[in-house]
Enzyme design. Structure first.
Site, mmCIF file in Angstrom:
data_model
loop_
_atom_site.group_PDB
_atom_site.id
_atom_site.type_symbol
_atom_site.label_atom_id
_atom_site.label_comp_id
_atom_site.label_asym_id
_atom_site.label_seq_id
_atom_site.Cartn_x
_atom_site.Cartn_y
_atom_site.Cartn_z
ATOM 1 N N LYS A 35 34.022 50.843 26.427
ATOM 2 C CA LYS A 35 35.410 50.393 26.460
ATOM 3 C C LYS A 35 35.871 50.204 27.901
ATOM 4 O O LYS A 35 35.158 50.567 28.848
ATOM 5 C CB LYS A 35 36.306 51.397 25.735
ATOM 6 C CG LYS A 35 36.294 52.793 26.335
ATOM 7 C CD LYS A 35 37.099 53.769 25.505
ATOM 8 C CE LYS A 35 37.063 55.162 26.133
ATOM 9 N NZ LYS A 35 37.876 56.122 25.371
ATOM 10 N N ARG A 130 45.859 64.120 18.692
ATOM 11 C CA ARG A 130 46.209 62.770 19.149
ATOM 12 C C ARG A 130 45.966 61.798 17.999
ATOM 13 O O ARG A 130 46.907 61.199 17.477
ATOM 14 C CB ARG A 130 45.387 62.421 20.400
ATOM 15 C CG ARG A 130 45.828 61.182 21.117
ATOM 16 C CD ARG A 130 44.995 60.964 22.368
ATOM 17 N NE ARG A 130 43.565 60.771 22.084
ATOM 18 C CZ ARG A 130 42.659 60.520 23.010
ATOM 19 N NH1 ARG A 130 43.003 60.481 24.290
ATOM 20 N NH2 ARG A 130 41.391 60.346 22.683
ATOM 21 N N TYR A 255 52.193 50.389 57.141
ATOM 22 C CA TYR A 255 53.559 50.448 56.648
ATOM 23 C C TYR A 255 54.131 51.859 56.755
ATOM 24 O O TYR A 255 53.454 52.848 56.464
ATOM 25 C CB TYR A 255 53.619 50.014 55.176
ATOM 26 C CG TYR A 255 53.404 48.536 54.974
ATOM 27 C CD1 TYR A 255 54.290 47.598 55.497
ATOM 28 C CD2 TYR A 255 52.313 48.081 54.252
ATOM 29 C CE1 TYR A 255 54.095 46.239 55.307
ATOM 30 C CE2 TYR A 255 52.101 46.723 54.042
ATOM 31 C CZ TYR A 255 53.001 45.809 54.574
ATOM 32 O OH TYR A 255 52.805 44.465 54.372
ATOM 33 N N MET A 303 48.213 46.222 50.180
ATOM 34 C CA MET A 303 47.741 45.417 49.061
ATOM 35 C C MET A 303 46.336 44.881 49.270
ATOM 36 O O MET A 303 45.520 44.852 48.343
ATOM 37 C CB MET A 303 48.702 44.247 48.812
ATOM 38 C CG MET A 303 48.321 43.385 47.616
ATOM 39 S SD MET A 303 49.465 42.026 47.326
ATOM 40 C CE MET A 303 50.932 42.918 46.828
#
Length: 358
Positions: A35, A130, A255, A303
């Site tokens: 998955k 769950r 930053y 980023m």
């Protein structure tokens, strides 16, 4: 020229890890869980490499259909089951097993007309709380599954452990005892063990084990390494230095300007950032492997890039490679520095990172 950033995926390591897990669970078949895009390693990359797996576990129907479209003919199991009644026809058409963990899914099976029965794995809630049928529901729901003509017989049985990644926590033993008491004497295959249980709780291995992250060579236990169990890291996250800069004592970088150099040094700028899936919250000191040594991240991850302190005597150059995790820098160690788990790091890489199978 190799792309960067890139995730290098070793087919040899994936195959080795499958064989190692077979050695650790010699009496079980292996349901390789792929998955989340094969834990970030590429869904079809992993599936087509692990052709000797006995089956594959997936979270969503879309993943299973992509596997079938990619030529995978092995057993497939939807670990969350179906979400819509119409999905049942896809299971029949593409020969996909499903987990049933809630009465709503059972009602779908009872109220649809299918060309042939579906193979069902009934999930029992033994303590995870769950998904799964609780102890009080089990007998009634099990009998309804047996009575449903759309359910192939026998019904298979499964549970999921809440604390298998805590080797000293006795909850796994309690869940196992609950499961065994409920299912004693019933027909069908059983599967209980995820990666952590396969490695640490061999008494839970049963008919099938369901390793996921362990196939990638990663330990599911904080403070542990996959290599301690004879596993090999299957992913190396690589990028390059795109700048090497002189940096004076007292000067900030990045930053917010919250990090200031304590002494003159050289800073390297690595072309990877949170836009590629590298965590923005990686703190100062998180290691990166450059030219045979660990260097610390300094300043904020942005980023598209991050900065590392190379040291005043560094000879690194623009174009040199940087390893964010891999053979020389285990992803488990990086995750500990950041305060997360290795699962999150490998599964959150974005499409900007080229995934390269070797």
């Amino acid at each position: 020229m190799k792309p960067f950033p890139r995730a290098e995926i070793s087919s040899n390591a994936l195959q080795h890890n499958l064989q190692r897990l077979r050695q650790l669970a010699p009496n079980s078949r292996v349901m390789a869980v792929v998955k989340a895009n094969g834990y970030g390693h590429g869904l079809l990359n992993v599936a087509n490499t692990l052709v000797s797996a006995d089956g594959f576990g997936l979270a969503r129907l879309e993943e299973a259909l992509a596997m079938r479209a990619g030529g995978v003919s092995a057993k497939l199991l939807l670990l969350e089951g179906i979400f819509r009644q119409s999905d049942l026809h896809q299971l029949v058409e593409h020969d996909i097993d499903t987990v049933v963990h809630h009465e709503s899914q059972l009602l779908m099976l009872e109220n649809e007309s299918l060309a042939k029965p579906v193979t069902v794995w009934m999930k029992i809630d033994t303590g995870m709380h769950r998904l799964g049928f609780g102890v009080a529901q089990f007998q009634l729901m099990y009998q309804r599954l047996l009575a449903c003509p759309n359910v192939a017989k026998p019904v298979h049985l499964m549970t999921h452990f809440a604390c298998a990644d805590e080797p000293d926590n006795n909850m796994t033993s309690a869940q196992l005892a609950e499961f065994e008491q409920l299912t004693a004497g019933l027909a069908g295959d059983r599967t209980l063990a995820n990666s952590a249980a396969t490695l640490y709780w061999p008494q839970t291995q049963a008919d099938w084990v369901r390793p996921g992250i362990a196939l990638c060579g990663v330990s599911p236990v904080v403070g542990d390494l996959g290599v301690n169990h004879g596993l090999r890291p299957a992913m190396q996250l690589m990028s390059r230095l795109i700048a090497v800069r002189e940096h004076k004592a007292g000067e900030p970088v990045g930053y917010g300007s919250y990090w200031h150099a304590q002494e003159d040094t050289l800073l390297g700028v690595v072309a990877i950032g949170y836009g590629d899936g590298y965590p923005r919250n990686a703190p100062e000191g998180t290691p990166v492997w450059v030219n045979g040594r660990l260097v610390p991240i300094v300043g904020r991850v942005s980023m598209d890039m991050l900065t590392v302190d190379l040291g005043i005597n560094a000879s690194d150059r623009v174009g040199d490679e940087a390893q964010l995790w891999g053979l020389d820098l285990p992803v488990e160690e990086v995750a500990e520095h950041i305060g997360t788990i290795a699962y999150e790091l490998v599964t959150k890489l974005t499409p900007r990172v080229a995934v390269c199978l070797d």
